[in-house]
Motif scaffolding. Structure first.
Motif, short mmCIF file in Angstrom:
data_model
loop_
_atom_site.label_atom_id
_atom_site.label_comp_id
_atom_site.label_asym_id
_atom_site.label_seq_id
_atom_site.Cartn_x
_atom_site.Cartn_y
_atom_site.Cartn_z
N MET A 1 0.82 -1.21 0.00
CA MET A 1 0.00 0.00 0.00
C MET A 1 0.85 1.26 0.00
O MET A 1 0.51 2.26 -0.63
N ALA A 2 2.00 1.23 0.68
CA ALA A 2 2.84 2.42 0.72
C ALA A 2 3.38 2.75 -0.67
O ALA A 2 3.37 3.91 -1.10
N LEU A 3 3.84 1.73 -1.41
CA LEU A 3 4.33 1.96 -2.75
C LEU A 3 3.21 2.45 -3.66
O LEU A 3 3.42 3.36 -4.48
N GLU A 4 2.05 1.86 -3.51
CA GLU A 4 0.91 2.26 -4.34
C GLU A 4 0.56 3.72 -4.10
O GLU A 4 0.35 4.49 -5.06
N ARG A 5 0.49 4.14 -2.85
CA ARG A 5 0.17 5.52 -2.55
C ARG A 5 1.24 6.47 -3.08
O ARG A 5 0.94 7.53 -3.63
N TYR A 6 2.51 6.10 -2.90
CA TYR A 6 3.60 6.93 -3.40
C TYR A 6 3.48 7.13 -4.90
O TYR A 6 3.62 8.26 -5.41
N LEU A 7 3.24 6.06 -5.65
CA LEU A 7 3.16 6.16 -7.10
C LEU A 7 1.93 6.94 -7.55
O LEU A 7 1.98 7.68 -8.54
N ARG A 8 0.83 6.81 -6.82
CA ARG A 8 -0.34 7.63 -7.13
C ARG A 8 -0.02 9.11 -6.97
O ARG A 8 -0.39 9.94 -7.81
N GLU A 9 0.67 9.44 -5.90
CA GLU A 9 1.03 10.84 -5.66
C GLU A 9 1.98 11.35 -6.73
O GLU A 9 1.91 12.52 -7.13
N GLU A 10 2.88 10.49 -7.21
CA GLU A 10 3.78 10.89 -8.29
C GLU A 10 2.99 11.31 -9.53
O GLU A 10 3.30 12.30 -10.18
N LEU A 32 -3.51 2.22 -11.27
CA LEU A 32 -3.04 2.08 -9.89
C LEU A 32 -4.18 1.83 -8.91
O LEU A 32 -4.02 1.98 -7.70
N GLY A 33 -5.34 1.47 -9.45
CA GLY A 33 -6.44 1.01 -8.62
C GLY A 33 -7.29 2.09 -8.00
O GLY A 33 -8.02 1.82 -7.04
N LEU A 34 -7.24 3.31 -8.53
CA LEU A 34 -8.00 4.41 -7.94
C LEU A 34 -9.22 4.71 -8.80
O LEU A 34 -9.10 4.99 -10.00
N ALA A 35 -10.40 4.62 -8.20
CA ALA A 35 -11.64 4.92 -8.92
C ALA A 35 -11.69 6.40 -9.29
O ALA A 35 -11.04 7.25 -8.67
N ALA A 36 -12.50 6.71 -10.31
CA ALA A 36 -12.52 8.06 -10.86
C ALA A 36 -12.77 9.16 -9.83
O ALA A 36 -12.05 10.17 -9.81
N PRO A 37 -13.75 9.01 -8.93
CA PRO A 37 -13.96 10.09 -7.95
C PRO A 37 -12.75 10.31 -7.04
O PRO A 37 -12.37 11.45 -6.75
N ALA A 38 -12.15 9.21 -6.58
CA ALA A 38 -10.98 9.33 -5.71
C ALA A 38 -9.80 9.90 -6.48
O ALA A 38 -9.01 10.69 -5.93
N ALA A 39 -9.67 9.52 -7.75
CA ALA A 39 -8.58 10.04 -8.57
C ALA A 39 -8.74 11.55 -8.77
O ALA A 39 -7.77 12.31 -8.66
N ALA A 40 -9.95 11.99 -9.05
CA ALA A 40 -10.20 13.42 -9.23
C ALA A 40 -9.89 14.19 -7.95
O ALA A 40 -9.33 15.29 -7.98
N ALA A 41 -10.25 13.61 -6.81
CA ALA A 41 -9.98 14.26 -5.53
C ALA A 41 -8.48 14.37 -5.28
O ALA A 41 -8.00 15.40 -4.77
N LEU A 42 -7.72 13.34 -5.65
CA LEU A 42 -6.27 13.39 -5.47
C LEU A 42 -5.65 14.46 -6.36
O LEU A 42 -4.77 15.21 -5.92
N LEU A 43 -6.10 14.55 -7.60
CA LEU A 43 -5.58 15.59 -8.49
C LEU A 43 -5.86 16.97 -7.94
O LEU A 43 -5.01 17.87 -8.00
N ALA A 44 -7.04 17.16 -7.39
CA ALA A 44 -7.40 18.46 -6.81
C ALA A 44 -6.53 18.77 -5.60
O ALA A 44 -6.08 19.90 -5.40
N ALA A 45 -6.27 17.76 -4.77
CA ALA A 45 -5.49 17.97 -3.56
C ALA A 45 -4.04 18.33 -3.87
O ALA A 45 -3.40 19.05 -3.10
#
Length: 295
Positions: A1-10, A32-45
């Motif tokens: 999970m740590a690697l996955e989160r790191y790569l999502r943030e990248e 990387l396993g992130l659904a569209a709403p969660a992905a959009a929220a990460l991009l905004a953050a």
């Protein structure tokens, strides 16, 4: 999970810095396993509210360090006798040996050239391919798939690949002291290798890499560590104090250097964050570090 989160943030930071379109960022986050709403929220953050990350690379600038020595793609025995891949560069009169760990894009030509530059500087170097379990970087045409493969790997398995690469360095450069350097994702892997207590690791230099998620513990290591950071790299810099405290607690020789005015991946001449002046300073610093602890 740590690697996955790191790569999502990248991915999100690359989008914020203008290197990926929103569509491409969402596509990679889906891998990387992130659904569209969660992905959009990460991009905004991760959106930038200023121009602090304006790309600094000038097209055509040369990479930091000397001209690279010739490199050779190699295959060697890895965990469970599985084929493990890498690129080796031999120094004419080696002062030591260096393991090179790639970014989240796999074993690219840029990383191969880093191995070649260390060989020119007197250190035989092996750049290991941490996608070897899936057939190697050459088997993937899509960077999103590469990130997915890395995110699904277990840190212990990646450490096993790095340990096998150290075995190969020992075979090719007998009696040499061994160091390790890694960039971005690879910087995080160097921290993992230090934490593993690999006793043959005499020196290490993680470049803007995050430390293990559960809190770093370097008590089993003997490595002299040069931690390299970029002033504008807030995400990775959030782990810097914890890394330094853990190095102090372990009693390791260490130095933390933060280069001013640059952002994540400032050493990579193929990326838009490249800063030649600071990259040259960082290369000189790390070779001096290896001269002290490996030569």
């Amino acid at each position: 999970m740590a690697l996955e989160r790191y790569l999502r943030e990248e991915v999100a930071i690359d989008h914020a810095d203008g290197y990926l379109s929103r569509r491409e960022a969402l596509r990679r986050l889906a891998y990387l396993g992130l659904a569209a709403p969660a992905a959009a929220a990460l991009l905004a953050a991760c959106a930038r509210d200023d121009d602090s990350a304006t790309p600094s690379r000038t097209p055509g600038e040369s990479p930091a360090g000397p001209e690279p020595a010739p490199t050779e793609d190699i295959t060697f025995s890895g965990p469970g006798d599985r084929d493990t891949f890498g690129t080796f560069a031999e120094a004419s009169d080696p002062k030591g040996a260096v393991l090179v760990i790639h970014e989240n894009r796999g074993l690219t030509d840029h990383i191969k050239s880093v191995a070649g530059r260390f060989a020119t500087s007197g250190y035989s170097a092996l750049a290991v391919d941490l996608l070897s379990a899936g057939g190697g970087t050459k088997e993937f045409d899509d960077e999103a798939e590469i990130m997915q493969q890395l995110s699904e790997a277990q840190p212990d398995d990646l450490v096993a690949d790095m340990t096998a690469a150290i075995d190969e360095l020992e075979r090719r450069v007998p009696d040499a002291k061994i160091g390790a350097i890694g960039f971005c994702f690879g910087g995080g892997m160097v921290w993992q290798l230090v934490q593993s207590g690999e006793e043959r690791l005499a020196a290490a230099s993680p470049f803007y890499g995050t430390t293990p998620e559960e809190g770093p513990d370097f008590a089993d290591s003997n490595a002299a560590v040069l931690g390299v950071y970029a002033e504008l790299d807030d995400r990775v810099n959030a782990t810097r104090d914890g890394a330094e405290a853990a190095l102090q607690d372990a009693g390791l020789e260490h130095e933390i250097v933060t280069y001013p005015g640059v952002d994540h991946a400032f050493f990579n001449a193929t990326g838009d964050n490249y800063d030649k002046a600071q990259a040259e300073k960082a290369y000189a610093k790390v070779t001096s570090w290896f001269d002290e602890y490996l030569a």
